[in-house]
Write a protein that holds these residues in place. Structure first.
Motif, mmCIF file in Angstrom:
data_model
loop_
_atom_site.group_PDB
_atom_site.id
_atom_site.type_symbol
_atom_site.label_atom_id
_atom_site.label_comp_id
_atom_site.label_asym_id
_atom_site.label_seq_id
_atom_site.Cartn_x
_atom_site.Cartn_y
_atom_site.Cartn_z
ATOM 1 N N VAL A 50 112.888 -10.337 61.437
ATOM 2 C CA VAL A 50 111.920 -9.721 62.353
ATOM 3 C C VAL A 50 112.580 -8.528 63.041
ATOM 4 O O VAL A 50 111.981 -7.457 63.163
ATOM 5 N N ALA A 51 113.812 -8.698 63.462
ATOM 6 C CA ALA A 51 114.540 -7.606 64.122
ATOM 7 C C ALA A 51 114.760 -6.425 63.179
ATOM 8 O O ALA A 51 114.894 -5.279 63.631
ATOM 9 N N ALA A 76 113.300 -11.317 69.457
ATOM 10 C CA ALA A 76 114.136 -10.545 68.535
ATOM 11 C C ALA A 76 113.678 -9.088 68.409
ATOM 12 O O ALA A 76 114.419 -8.254 67.885
ATOM 13 N N LEU A 77 112.472 -8.786 68.881
ATOM 14 C CA LEU A 77 111.967 -7.410 68.775
ATOM 15 C C LEU A 77 112.779 -6.467 69.654
ATOM 16 O O LEU A 77 113.129 -6.797 70.788
ATOM 17 N N SER A 78 113.039 -5.290 69.145
ATOM 18 C CA SER A 78 113.698 -4.253 69.942
ATOM 19 C C SER A 78 112.651 -3.577 70.828
ATOM 20 O O SER A 78 111.442 -3.779 70.651
ATOM 21 N N SER A 79 113.097 -2.783 71.756
ATOM 22 C CA SER A 79 112.168 -2.036 72.600
ATOM 23 C C SER A 79 111.285 -1.120 71.758
ATOM 24 O O SER A 79 110.082 -0.992 72.011
ATOM 25 N N ALA A 99 105.626 -14.167 77.739
ATOM 26 C CA ALA A 99 106.795 -14.544 78.533
ATOM 27 C C ALA A 99 108.094 -14.254 77.790
ATOM 28 O O ALA A 99 109.123 -13.978 78.406
ATOM 29 N N ALA A 100 108.044 -14.296 76.445
ATOM 30 C CA ALA A 100 109.242 -14.048 75.635
ATOM 31 C C ALA A 100 109.604 -12.570 75.577
ATOM 32 O O ALA A 100 110.741 -12.220 75.241
ATOM 33 N N LEU A 101 108.654 -11.707 75.896
ATOM 34 C CA LEU A 101 108.963 -10.274 75.910
ATOM 35 C C LEU A 101 109.937 -9.978 77.037
ATOM 36 O O LEU A 101 109.768 -10.442 78.163
ATOM 37 N N ALA A 102 110.946 -9.239 76.735
ATOM 38 C CA ALA A 102 111.928 -8.861 77.745
ATOM 39 C C ALA A 102 111.312 -7.846 78.707
ATOM 40 O O ALA A 102 110.352 -7.155 78.372
ATOM 41 N N SER A 103 111.872 -7.749 79.882
ATOM 42 C CA SER A 103 111.366 -6.811 80.888
ATOM 43 C C SER A 103 111.312 -5.394 80.355
ATOM 44 O O SER A 103 110.357 -4.659 80.618
ATOM 45 N N ALA A 107 108.043 -2.751 80.018
ATOM 46 C CA ALA A 107 108.083 -1.392 80.567
ATOM 47 C C ALA A 107 107.632 -0.342 79.563
ATOM 48 O O ALA A 107 107.226 0.760 79.953
ATOM 49 N N THR A 108 107.671 -0.667 78.268
ATOM 50 C CA THR A 108 107.281 0.316 77.247
ATOM 51 C C THR A 108 105.777 0.374 77.046
ATOM 52 O O THR A 108 105.291 1.286 76.395
ATOM 53 N N PHE A 109 105.037 -0.584 77.583
ATOM 54 C CA PHE A 109 103.583 -0.617 77.354
ATOM 55 C C PHE A 109 102.879 0.382 78.220
ATOM 56 O O PHE A 109 102.880 0.554 79.296
#
Length: 109
Positions: A50-51, A76-79, A99-103, A107-109
């Motif tokens: 996935v990454a 596992a997704l990058s920004s 919830a699994a999305l990192a902060s 911020a990218t949305f």
């Protein structure tokens, strides 16, 4: 050699075969091939695979397929990959995946 497969052949792969793909093989798939994968097939991808997806491959996933991603796969997704998600794909995520999305992803949305 995975890129040499036709989309219909990729879709016919069993989950064990999808799970056995290397990151190099996943990267070699076209966006159309990745977009044609089923929810079950996407769930079989390792977090490393996935990454390894390109932003174009991530954007090609349909909403139902994105909804099938596990929390570990989302983590596992990058920004850049998270930024490639469409509004429809984000809307398909459940609360555990959000919830699994990192902060930095949020911020990218």
């Amino acid at each position: 050699q995975a890129a040499a497969l036709k989309t219909t052949q990729v879709v016919a792969l069993k989950t064990a075969q999808i799970a056995a793909l290397t990151s190099d093989q996943v990267v070699a798939l076209t966006s159309s091939q990745v977009g044609a994968l089923t929810s079950t097939q996407i769930s079989a991808l390792s977090t490393d695979n996935v990454a390894a997806l390109s932003t174009d491959q991530v954007a090609a996933l349909n909403s139902k397929t994105v909804a099938a991603l596990s929390s570990a796969q989302i983590e596992a997704l990058s920004s850049d990959q998270a930024e490639a998600l469409t509004s429809a794909q984000i809307a398909a995520l459940d609360s555990a995946n959000i919830a699994a999305l990192a902060s930095e992803h949020i911020a990218t949305f």
